[in-house]
Design a protein around this motif. Structure first.
Motif: not given
Length: 467
Positions: A386-413
């Motif tokens: 997934i091209d999450f790198e595109r989101w890293s360009q958003i100024e003032g971004l607030r990101a949250f993760v949840g669900g059973t694979r929240a930790n995996d997604m947190q690491v990817r982000l």
């Protein structure tokens, strides 16, 4: 138990006794679920009916004019609902598995219930045979198509999805081709921009036609594509332009295989204030959405509307304009000072299209809820496609993760340059942000989305003073 839950004795006239018994059992199961569990089961009643009569769909199909079965990796629930709304403008009864219960059991369940007559205009229309529009999982086409025998089978796209459950795409292609070969009277309507769909048309005896987008939308290509190789000789495809994934105007320089002629072609696609607009047959169509993939969904609804010969362009455009998702896909919840949009994503292509929506709308609050239950697939290695790198360009971004694979997604982000906070639910996201942060964008996969939707429905009801 009311007799109505078992149907009318006259149904035996178009189905055998075994099928009638199967339907009666299925309806009883549905009634029991609604009465005692307060749930409208979408698959269980049909599954029970199929245990009694594995061919019950053949009998149920006799009472409906099956206009279309719609399948594809992404967008089939939204497109099915759009097509259903368009068909209903003809003012006839409708059967449709609107909630996305797309296995054979879900289609059987939808046909065991009374047709939707909410938009029937008069007694003459009510007396007409109901029309049918059904979503079908790609791997279940081998059961559904030969038994339902629709006029049209529409394939929207094919992307790698839950490889631990379904395997590679060539297995899905073979399944669909086999199903169509057993239903030679069904026309194959496919997305010609997708070489993986076009390859199936070359393998089957069915009459087929292609639809697609015949102009460059000016979008940047995804970092990873599921296949940009020739389905004939295996050579690398050349593209005049790419819309997303492997979808676009392609040709093989080695053997000459190329995108087929588009029987229905959207042109002059542009993003306006209220969403994408495209031209077709000398008219402009307003999609009402900022997601590029919605151009395909709305175009697909146009194709079936046109082929059905019962939907006028004016009614089609009205149905598209009035379409308001209520199943969590592209649904917006009004919480007073806050607005929350939800959408489903279950593979890299789906996530990448949601990334584009957030960028187009300049969103700043993002929450990803991802589970790994059986229906989701347990392998989450696709997070890295997934091209999450595109989101890293958003100024003032607030990101949250949840669900059973929240930790995996947190690491990817984290590796994409995004710091994300782990949360339990939507309320945590709202508590950590404020109205000044703007709309909240929540993306969830299969089993995570229903819980998100239920929570937001409760929050919305509270905000409106309904609880």
């Amino acid at each position: 138990m009311p007799l109505s839950c078992c149907g009318d004795i006259r149904e035996v006239t178009y189905m055998g006794i075994r099928a009638a018994a199967a339907v009666a059992l299925g309806r009883a199961a549905r009634w029991g679920g609604e009465t005692f569990m307060h749930r409208s089961a979408g698959n269980i009643p049909g599954a029970m009916a199929l245990k009694v009569d594995p061919m019950v769909l053949v009998d149920l199909a006799k009472k409906v004019n099956p206009v279309a079965v719609i399948s594809g990796t992404n967008g089939k629930t939204t497109t099915t609902n759009l097509v259903a709304d368009c068909l209903q403008t003809a003012g006839v009864p409708l059967y449709c598995n609107r909630e996305g219960n797309n296995l054979q059991s879900g289609i059987v369940t939808s046909l065991m219930l009374a047709p939707d007559t909410s938009k029937v205009v008069d007694a003459a229309s009510a007396a007409q045979a109901p029309v049918g529009c059904f979503e079908c999982d790609e791997m279940y086409t081998k059961y559904v198509l030969p038994r339902l025998r629709p006029h049209y089978f529409m394939l929207l796209n094919l992307f790698r999805d839950q490889l631990d459950r379904f395997g590679e795409i060539d297995r899905i292609q073979a399944t669909i081709a086999e199903a169509l070969a057993k239903t030679p009277e069904t026309m194959f309507v496919f997305n010609g921009d997708d070489p993986l769909c076009a390859a199936i048309a070359d393998r089957i005896p069915n009459k087929s036609l292609a639809f697609g987008i015949a102009s460059d939308m000016g979008l940047s290509a995804d970092r990873i594509s599921d296949s940009r190789f020739c389905q004939k000789c295996g050579g690398a495809l050349e593209y005049d332009y790419v819309h997303y994934g492997q979808l676009g105007a392609y040709r093989c320089p080695d053997c000459g295989w190329a995108r087929p002629e588009l029987a229905f072609a959207a042109t002059n696609v542009r993003l306006e204030e209220d969403g994408f607009v495209f031209d077709i047959d000398g008219r402009s169509v307003h999609t009402g959405h900022t997601g590029a993939y919605m151009v395909y969904n709305v175009l697909a609804a146009y194709v079936i509307s046109k082929l059905s010969s019962i939907v006028s362009f004016e009614n089609y455009q009205a149905a598209v304009r009035e379409y308001h998702p209520t199943n969590g896909r592209l649904q917006t919840f009004d919480l007073g000072e806050r607005k929350v949009m939800t959408n489903l994503a279950k593979n890299p292509t789906g996530f990448n299209q949601n990334i584009r929506i957030v960028l187009n709308e300049r969103g700043r609050v993002l929450a990803l809820f991802v589970n790994d239950n059986d229906a989701d697939g347990h392998d989450v290695s696709w997070f890295w496609d997934i091209d999450f790198e595109r989101w890293s360009q958003i100024e003032g971004l607030r990101a949250f993760v949840g669900g059973t694979r929240a930790n995996d997604m947190q690491v990817r982000l984290k590796y994409a340059g995004i710091q994300a906070e782990i949360v339990e639910n939507v309320a945590d996201v709202l508590a950590a942000t404020g109205a000044d942060d703007g709309k909240v964008y929540i993306i969830a996969n299969y089993t995570a989305l229903p819980a998100v939707r239920r929570e937001l429905e409760g929050l919305e009801a509270t905000a409106k003073g309904e609880e």
